[in-house]
Design a protein around this motif. Structure first.
Motif, PDB file in Angstrom:
ATOM      1  N   TYR A   1      40.520  42.866  38.069  1.00  0.00           N
ATOM      2  CA  TYR A   1      41.005  41.481  37.990  1.00  0.00           C
ATOM      3  C   TYR A   1      39.842  40.535  37.661  1.00  0.00           C
TER       4      TYR A   1
ATOM      5  N   GLN B   1      39.082  37.966  34.443  1.00  0.00           N
ATOM      6  CA  GLN B   1      38.736  36.542  34.571  1.00  0.00           C
ATOM      7  C   GLN B   1      37.474  36.216  33.770  1.00  0.00           C
TER       8      GLN B   1
ATOM      9  N   ARG C   1      37.106  33.487  30.772  1.00  0.00           N
ATOM     10  CA  ARG C   1      36.073  32.434  30.767  1.00  0.00           C
ATOM     11  C   ARG C   1      35.297  32.423  29.444  1.00  0.00           C
TER      12      ARG C   1
ATOM     13  N   GLN D   1      45.498  38.203  30.148  1.00  0.00           N
ATOM     14  CA  GLN D   1      45.822  37.166  31.143  1.00  0.00           C
ATOM     15  C   GLN D   1      47.069  37.536  31.949  1.00  0.00           C
TER      16      GLN D   1
ATOM     17  N   ALA E   1      46.291  40.276  34.430  1.00  0.00           N
ATOM     18  CA  ALA E   1      45.620  39.715  35.613  1.00  0.00           C
ATOM     19  C   ALA E   1      46.636  39.021  36.516  1.00  0.00           C
TER      20      ALA E   1
ATOM     21  N   GLU F   1      37.803  35.759  41.843  1.00  0.00           N
ATOM     22  CA  GLU F   1      37.622  35.350  40.446  1.00  0.00           C
ATOM     23  C   GLU F   1      36.374  35.987  39.839  1.00  0.00           C
ATOM     24  N   ARG F   2      35.401  36.285  40.710  1.00  0.00           N
ATOM     25  CA  ARG F   2      34.159  36.930  40.230  1.00  0.00           C
ATOM     26  C   ARG F   2      33.773  38.028  41.220  1.00  0.00           C
TER      27      ARG F   2
END
Length: 594
Positions: free
Chosen positions: A481, A485, A489, A573, A576, A592-593
């Motif tokens: 996931y 992301q 980005r 997308q 995710a 997210e990271r």
């Protein structure tokens, strides 16, 4: 109408038109990787109705489908299997319909539908939550979320076992050995403090038994005559009669425990809509025992005890009230079920998340509620699950050999920290960000490891094995996931464009990914019907494997043309988003990271 439903109807039409025979069902399976095709029709079951060579029957049906079904572009027959190839246009149109749907797979409840109440946790107020409670909470919470996602209105609840001899044991030990100790003076969470006194009672009780045995008593006599046990039984009688001093101590110590439980539930990420207490509901249970005596559902023995005869149902006789008029667990559970329907008239069914050692108890409870004439008793389900073992062996609360839930959650975060530090992927994170991430990874690993297993199976839980960034684990899925992301980005262009089927030619890896995405709504419905978070967990792992295969074989941001690049970012997308939705019903967060 789904593709499978369309194909089922058309295969039936093909058999009727070609062989003048009606068939009830059509069996499908996924096409094996070594053959061309997207979905396979199994011909063999049709041979009961259609006489002939299965290959020729498959050819006939295949030709009919190509001619009559727009979505079918080709077919091949291997022995008794008709492998059907679906057009790119079908999958692209499907994707166009879901690509902007952040709630893809979820169904909104209908106001007129009956609600479902899901019970889980249901602890005793004489000890903290442990590893067994963790499986219970994670299962119950997840099943409630899955039912909600499938389109049901859901209430989450628990029954707190706040009365009985085991509670009095902790109270008596604190009274005798506590020296006025409180959570504030000891620095311990309230549930842990009370749990220590439950262990203390057992230690002192065993010493008394040894003394009595040394004085000539049999072990059985000593267990019954030990002064501590007699005092605990006396304390229970005082509580039941409303003795002010006993009730005050009971309220104080239970209050400590509730504060401790609340902290653990927050750490675990579970919640409840309403709480029930055994000390309230057992009285209502006794009322309905009296009603059942009048109506003949129950009968009274000579000693005054009340029973239900279940021999006609293939079971035995079950006690519902002791000879002295005191309640048993069954009394309380009857009262609790009835009280819940009184409080929530829109509830039409209940799910009880309780370990498999209580299978018989719930079988009896459901029959008794039906005998008492409640129509909603037809919709009761026991979510029975296996125990959780550790490499070190079985846990025993009274001996203090349990794995504390809070300690395990902390240990999971520490293990996540060790492994993350070894991998060295957290440059640029603040200490607070790192700490939050370790908890997300550690808790995600714990939840996934437990929920990916069918509830009925026993689990041997290994914390180290659960936190692995490869294989069927929570961190592996969380990492995928986070990887998506990072792609989003980096996508420094507008990828919101609506693409038509004529602008895209699907790569086989894109098609495989779309096929996996298409399964998600059906998986949610199946998981709800089977009360099994394992179906969601393992679906998500399969989706992630398909994405990683796509990622390794197809360039996303370096695609040959703008439309391909836009489509692949859109596809990534939605993958995710689907991972996030799937993990949300498992109660797992996605970072997210990473």
């Amino acid at each position: 109408m789904s593709l499978q439903q369309t194909l089922q109807d058309q295969v039936k039409q093909a058999v009727l038109a070609s062989f003048d025979v009606s068939i009830d069902t059509v069996e499908f399976q996924a096409t094996r990787k070594e053959f061309a095709g997207d979905i396979t029709v199994v011909i063999f079951p049709m041979l009961r109705y259609v006489k002939g060579n299965p290959v020729q029957i498959g050819e006939t049906i295949g030709n009919y489908l190509v001619e009559h079904v727009d979505e079918v572009k080709a077919f091949n027959v291997v022995k008794g299997f008709l492998n059907v190839e679906i057009s790119d246009g079908y999958y692209l149109n499907f994707f166009k319909g879901i690509k902007n749907d952040s709630n893809y797979g979820f169904v909104v409840p209908s106001p007129e539908d009956k609600a479902i109440m899901v019970e889980y946790s249901s602890p005793n107020t004489n000890k903290p939550l442990h590893l067994g409670h963790i499986r219970n909470n994670l299962l119950g919470y997840s099943v409630a979320e899955i039912l909600k996602a499938s389109g049901k209105k859901v209430y989450k609840t628990q029954i707190i076992n706040d009365r009985g001899i085991h509670i009095c044991k902790s109270m008596l030990a604190w009274e005798k050995f506590g020296n006025g100790e409180t959570p504030e003076t000891s620095g311990l969470k309230g549930d842990k403090l009370v749990g220590n006194y439950y262990v203390k009672f057992d230690q002192e009780y065993k010493k008394e038994i040894e003394t009595l045995v040394a004085g000539g008593k049999t072990e059985e006599e000593a267990k019954k005559e030990a002064p501590l046990l007699l005092e605990a039984q006396d304390m229970l009688r005082k509580w039941e009669s409303g003795d002010e001093e006993t009730v005050t101590l009971w309220k104080t110590m239970n209050g400590w425990v509730y504060d401790g439980f609340a902290e653990t539930y927050t750490n675990m990420g579970v919640d409840f809509d309403t709480l029930y207490y055994e000390s309230n509901t057992y009285l209502l249970g006794k009322e309905f025992v009296a009603e059942g005596l009048k109506s003949g559902v129950f009968f009274k023995e000579e000693d005054g005890s009340v029973w239900c005869d279940l021999t006609e149902e293939g079971l035995d006789k079950k006690i519902v009230q002791r000879a002295d008029g005191t309640a048993v667990y069954m009394t309380q559970d009857i009262g609790t079920a009835i009280q819940r329907i009184k409080d929530f008239p829109d509830v039409g069914g209940m799910v009880y998340t309780v370990g498999n050692e209580q299978d018989y108890h719930f079988q009896v409870l459901f029959i008794i509620l039906k005998k008492l004439g409640f129509d909603w008793a037809e919709n009761l389900y026991h979510l029975s699950y296996g125990m959780v073992d550790l490499p070190s062996g079985k846990m025993k609360s009274r001996e203090g050999t349990v794995v504390d839930a809070d300690d395990l959650i902390d240990e999971m975060a520490s293990t996540a920290e060790e492994i993350s530090e070894e991998l060295g992927k957290l440059d640029g994170y603040t200490e607070d960000e790192k700490k939050a991430l370790y908890k997300t990874i550690g808790l995600g690993a714990l939840k996934y490891y437990i929920l990916k297993v069918d509830p009925k199976k026993r689990i041997l839980f290994d914390p180290k094995e659960s936190i692995d960034f490869q294989g069927n684990t929570g961190p592996f899925i969380q990492y995928t996931y986070a990887r998506i992301q990072a792609i989003l980005r980096k996508a420094d262009f507008d990828y919101s464009k609506d693409l038509t089927a004529s602008e895209i030619t699907l790569h086989e890896k894109e098609k495989s990914l779309l096929k996996q995405l298409e399964l998600f709504p059906e998986v949610i419905q199946n998981a709800a019907a089977q009360h099994s978070p394992a179906l969601i967990a393992n679906y998500t792992y399969d989706l992630v494997k398909e994405f990683n295969s796509f990622y390794q074989n197809v360039s996303i941001l370096g695609a040959d043309n703008e439309d391909e690049k836009i489509f692949r970012v859109q596809l990534s997308q939605q993958v995710a988003n689907t991972i996030k939705n799937a993990f949300s019903v498992l109660g797992i967060q996605v970072p997210e990271r990473m």
